[in-house]
Design an enzyme around this catalytic site. Structure first.
Site, PDB file in Angstrom:
ATOM      1  N   TYR A  59      -8.605 -10.791   1.929  1.00  0.00           N
ATOM      2  CA  TYR A  59      -9.809 -10.112   2.443  1.00  0.00           C
ATOM      3  C   TYR A  59     -10.699  -9.544   1.339  1.00  0.00           C
ATOM      4  O   TYR A  59     -11.851  -9.179   1.579  1.00  0.00           O
ATOM      5  CB  TYR A  59      -9.449  -9.000   3.450  1.00  0.00           C
ATOM      6  CG  TYR A  59      -8.633  -7.844   2.917  1.00  0.00           C
ATOM      7  CD1 TYR A  59      -9.172  -6.915   2.027  1.00  0.00           C
ATOM      8  CD2 TYR A  59      -7.322  -7.665   3.317  1.00  0.00           C
ATOM      9  CE1 TYR A  59      -8.425  -5.860   1.540  1.00  0.00           C
ATOM     10  CE2 TYR A  59      -6.561  -6.608   2.848  1.00  0.00           C
ATOM     11  CZ  TYR A  59      -7.119  -5.709   1.957  1.00  0.00           C
ATOM     12  OH  TYR A  59      -6.372  -4.675   1.475  1.00  0.00           O
ATOM     13  N   GLU A  60     -10.172  -9.488   0.115  1.00  0.00           N
ATOM     14  CA  GLU A  60     -11.000  -9.021  -1.003  1.00  0.00           C
ATOM     15  C   GLU A  60     -11.933 -10.124  -1.498  1.00  0.00           C
ATOM     16  O   GLU A  60     -12.744  -9.886  -2.393  1.00  0.00           O
ATOM     17  CB  GLU A  60     -10.111  -8.581  -2.162  1.00  0.00           C
ATOM     18  CG  GLU A  60      -9.344  -7.304  -1.889  1.00  0.00           C
ATOM     19  CD  GLU A  60      -8.335  -6.994  -2.996  1.00  0.00           C
ATOM     20  OE1 GLU A  60      -8.658  -6.204  -3.887  1.00  0.00           O
ATOM     21  OE2 GLU A  60      -7.237  -7.565  -2.957  1.00  0.00           O
ATOM     22  N   HIS A 111      -3.494   1.075  -4.832  1.00  0.00           N
ATOM     23  CA  HIS A 111      -2.814   0.093  -5.669  1.00  0.00           C
ATOM     24  C   HIS A 111      -3.166   0.335  -7.129  1.00  0.00           C
ATOM     25  O   HIS A 111      -4.289   0.706  -7.446  1.00  0.00           O
ATOM     26  CB  HIS A 111      -3.246  -1.324  -5.307  1.00  0.00           C
ATOM     27  CG  HIS A 111      -2.775  -1.788  -3.980  1.00  0.00           C
ATOM     28  ND1 HIS A 111      -1.446  -1.951  -3.680  1.00  0.00           N
ATOM     29  CD2 HIS A 111      -3.452  -2.127  -2.868  1.00  0.00           C
ATOM     30  CE1 HIS A 111      -1.335  -2.374  -2.434  1.00  0.00           C
ATOM     31  NE2 HIS A 111      -2.539  -2.479  -1.916  1.00  0.00           N
ATOM     32  N   ALA A 167       2.662  -2.521   3.967  1.00  0.00           N
ATOM     33  CA  ALA A 167       2.435  -1.535   5.024  1.00  0.00           C
ATOM     34  C   ALA A 167       1.995  -2.333   6.240  1.00  0.00           C
ATOM     35  O   ALA A 167       1.226  -3.280   6.107  1.00  0.00           O
ATOM     36  CB  ALA A 167       1.334  -0.579   4.598  1.00  0.00           C
ATOM     37  N   HIS A 201      -5.439  -9.526  -2.256  1.00  0.00           N
ATOM     38  CA  HIS A 201      -5.597  -9.838  -0.837  1.00  0.00           C
ATOM     39  C   HIS A 201      -6.658 -10.911  -0.623  1.00  0.00           C
ATOM     40  O   HIS A 201      -7.636 -10.995  -1.370  1.00  0.00           O
ATOM     41  CB  HIS A 201      -6.016  -8.574  -0.063  1.00  0.00           C
ATOM     42  CG  HIS A 201      -4.971  -7.514  -0.017  1.00  0.00           C
ATOM     43  ND1 HIS A 201      -4.935  -6.465  -0.897  1.00  0.00           N
ATOM     44  CD2 HIS A 201      -3.921  -7.341   0.825  1.00  0.00           C
ATOM     45  CE1 HIS A 201      -3.908  -5.688  -0.611  1.00  0.00           C
ATOM     46  NE2 HIS A 201      -3.269  -6.190   0.422  1.00  0.00           N
ATOM     47  N   SER A 244       0.817  -1.219   0.000  1.00  0.00           N
ATOM     48  CA  SER A 244       0.000   0.000   0.000  1.00  0.00           C
ATOM     49  C   SER A 244       0.849   1.267   0.000  1.00  0.00           C
ATOM     50  O   SER A 244       1.723   1.424   0.842  1.00  0.00           O
ATOM     51  CB  SER A 244      -0.881   0.051   1.252  1.00  0.00           C
ATOM     52  OG  SER A 244      -1.709  -1.060   1.297  1.00  0.00           O
ATOM     53  N   HIS A 291      -7.480   3.561   6.852  1.00  0.00           N
ATOM     54  CA  HIS A 291      -6.727   3.118   5.673  1.00  0.00           C
ATOM     55  C   HIS A 291      -6.044   4.315   5.006  1.00  0.00           C
ATOM     56  O   HIS A 291      -4.938   4.199   4.471  1.00  0.00           O
ATOM     57  CB  HIS A 291      -7.663   2.398   4.695  1.00  0.00           C
ATOM     58  CG  HIS A 291      -6.953   1.800   3.514  1.00  0.00           C
ATOM     59  ND1 HIS A 291      -5.943   0.859   3.653  1.00  0.00           N
ATOM     60  CD2 HIS A 291      -7.086   2.003   2.186  1.00  0.00           C
ATOM     61  CE1 HIS A 291      -5.497   0.526   2.454  1.00  0.00           C
ATOM     62  NE2 HIS A 291      -6.172   1.203   1.546  1.00  0.00           N
ATOM     63  N   MET A 351      -2.026  -7.591   6.754  1.00  0.00           N
ATOM     64  CA  MET A 351      -3.055  -8.468   6.179  1.00  0.00           C
ATOM     65  C   MET A 351      -2.604  -9.116   4.870  1.00  0.00           C
ATOM     66  O   MET A 351      -3.432  -9.430   4.015  1.00  0.00           O
ATOM     67  CB  MET A 351      -4.331  -7.661   5.915  1.00  0.00           C
ATOM     68  CG  MET A 351      -4.887  -6.950   7.132  1.00  0.00           C
ATOM     69  SD  MET A 351      -6.228  -5.851   6.670  1.00  0.00           S
ATOM     70  CE  MET A 351      -6.460  -4.915   8.188  1.00  0.00           C
ATOM     71  N   SER A 352      -1.309  -9.271   4.714  1.00  0.00           N
ATOM     72  CA  SER A 352      -0.829  -9.806   3.429  1.00  0.00           C
ATOM     73  C   SER A 352       0.503 -10.527   3.618  1.00  0.00           C
ATOM     74  O   SER A 352       0.866 -10.905   4.724  1.00  0.00           O
ATOM     75  CB  SER A 352      -0.649  -8.652   2.443  1.00  0.00           C
ATOM     76  OG  SER A 352       0.440  -7.836   2.849  1.00  0.00           O
ATOM     77  N   ASN A 398       1.556   2.894  10.795  1.00  0.00           N
ATOM     78  CA  ASN A 398       0.688   3.312  11.929  1.00  0.00           C
ATOM     79  C   ASN A 398       1.049   2.482  13.152  1.00  0.00           C
ATOM     80  O   ASN A 398       1.672   1.421  13.042  1.00  0.00           O
ATOM     81  CB  ASN A 398      -0.787   3.085  11.575  1.00  0.00           C
ATOM     82  CG  ASN A 398      -1.071   1.637  11.239  1.00  0.00           C
ATOM     83  OD1 ASN A 398      -0.776   1.181  10.128  1.00  0.00           O
ATOM     84  ND2 ASN A 398      -1.584   0.908  12.189  1.00  0.00           N
TER      85      ASN A 398
HETATM   86  N1  HPA Z   1      -3.168  -3.830  11.129  1.00  0.00           N
HETATM   87  C1  HPA Z   1      -3.327  -4.660  10.087  1.00  0.00           C
HETATM   88  N2  HPA Z   1      -2.903  -4.386   8.870  1.00  0.00           N
HETATM   89  C2  HPA Z   1      -2.277  -3.218   8.658  1.00  0.00           C
HETATM   90  C3  HPA Z   1      -2.082  -2.298   9.699  1.00  0.00           C
HETATM   91  C4  HPA Z   1      -2.544  -2.616  11.001  1.00  0.00           C
HETATM   92  O1  HPA Z   1      -2.412  -1.855  11.976  1.00  0.00           O
HETATM   93  N3  HPA Z   1      -1.433  -1.233   9.154  1.00  0.00           N
HETATM   94  C5  HPA Z   1      -1.248  -1.514   7.838  1.00  0.00           C
HETATM   95  N4  HPA Z   1      -1.765  -2.718   7.539  1.00  0.00           N
END
Ligand code: HPA
Length: 269
Positions: free
Chosen positions: A82-83, A58, A110, A80, A28, A244, A208-209, A232
């Site tokens: 989750y998609e 993306h 990320a 992903h 990301s 996001h 998540m990847s 973050n």
């Molecule tokens: N959690 C899960 N996935 C992420 C995060 C997070 O804090 N930051 C970027 N992708």
């Protein structure tokens, strides 16, 4: 195998048989890595048997190009879980890369900081992972011509590549940290209780990847490394709510540092 052949035939028809040896997956906000790179761009939507990617931040295409004299393929955006993609769909490009001749994979993502000593913008060299996705991309009938049924995972993050990355970071004066990546399915961010649990389990960053791709690459005997950009603080590490948009913006702001590091690594592979 018919599917794979159709994908390869299409790609080769566009690239005139260009043979990449290194693949890079951009996470990301890291799309700027491709600024000033020229080669063959192929939108995922045009490639037979590729899923489609539509997450904000993306681009959704492959770029075949030379970087530092090396033939590379760059994935601008990933598929992903989750998609709604299956694990097999999410990792299909890795199988294609192997067939095209790729022997080294650089994964980026990320991630949220679970370890309280990390800061936004830190780059973490992943030395190991915890698969908390509750599934595995290798579930199903094993194709023995591609890899073993029960692949060893002790060198999933190639030790030689880790050494190269550390030296490159030193050359560029980047404070590269090492850590463990824990993968969840998402798409909801974690609760504070989950993040506390993940810290006790030994996670430094969460995302998540990347883990499905690393598992499949390891199975295919592609040397793999992963770089996480801390975009973050994970839930509960700071008082802020997660968004996001914040992840994308930090990715964009700090992305240049990651881009420079990847290019230096490619030069030294
Ligand atoms: N959690 C899960 N996935 C992420 C995060 C997070 O804090 N930051 C970027 N992708």
């Amino acid at each position: 195998m018919k599917k794979i052949k159709e994908t390869l035939d299409y790609i080769n028809s566009i690239t005139n048989g260009f043979k990449p040896e290194i693949a890079v997956i951009l996470g990301s906000g890291l799309g700027s890595f491709c600024n000033n790179l020229k080669g063959y761009n192929i939108p995922y939507n045009d490639i037979p048997h590729f899923a489609s990617s539509n997450v904000k931040g993306h681009k959704g295409e492959l770029l075949f190009c030379k970087i530092e004299e090396k033939n590379c393929v760059i994935m601008q955006g990933r598929f992903h879980f989750y998609e709604g993609n299956s694990m097999q769909e999410a990792t299909y490009p890795i199988k294609i890369f192997k067939q095209l001749g790729v022997n080294t994979l650089i994964i980026t993502n990320a991630a949220g900081a679970v370890n309280k000593n990390l800061n936004m913008g830190d780059i973490i060299l992943i030395k190991d992972h915890i698969n908390f996705m509750g599934t595995n991309p290798l579930i199903g009938k094993n194709d023995d011509s591609m890899g073993e049924r029960f692949p060893d995972m002790s060198n999933c993050y190639n030790k030689n590549l880790i050494e190269i990355a550390k030296n490159c970071a030193k050359n560029l004066d980047i404070d590269l940290k090492e850590g463990v990546y824990l993968a969840t399915t998402g798409p909801s961010y974690e609760t504070a209780a989950e993040i506390n649990a993940f810290r006790i389990l030994g996670a430094d960053v969460v995302g998540m990847s990347s883990v499905p791709e690393a598992i499949v690459a390891n199975w295919l005997k592609i040397k793999t490394m992963t770089l996480s950009l801390v975009t973050n603080f994970a839930t509960g590490v700071s008082q802020n709510k997660l968004s996001h948009q914040e992840v994308i913006e930090t990715g964009k702001k700090q992305g240049q540092k990651v881009s420079n590091l990847i290019k230096e690594i490619i030069k030294n592979i």
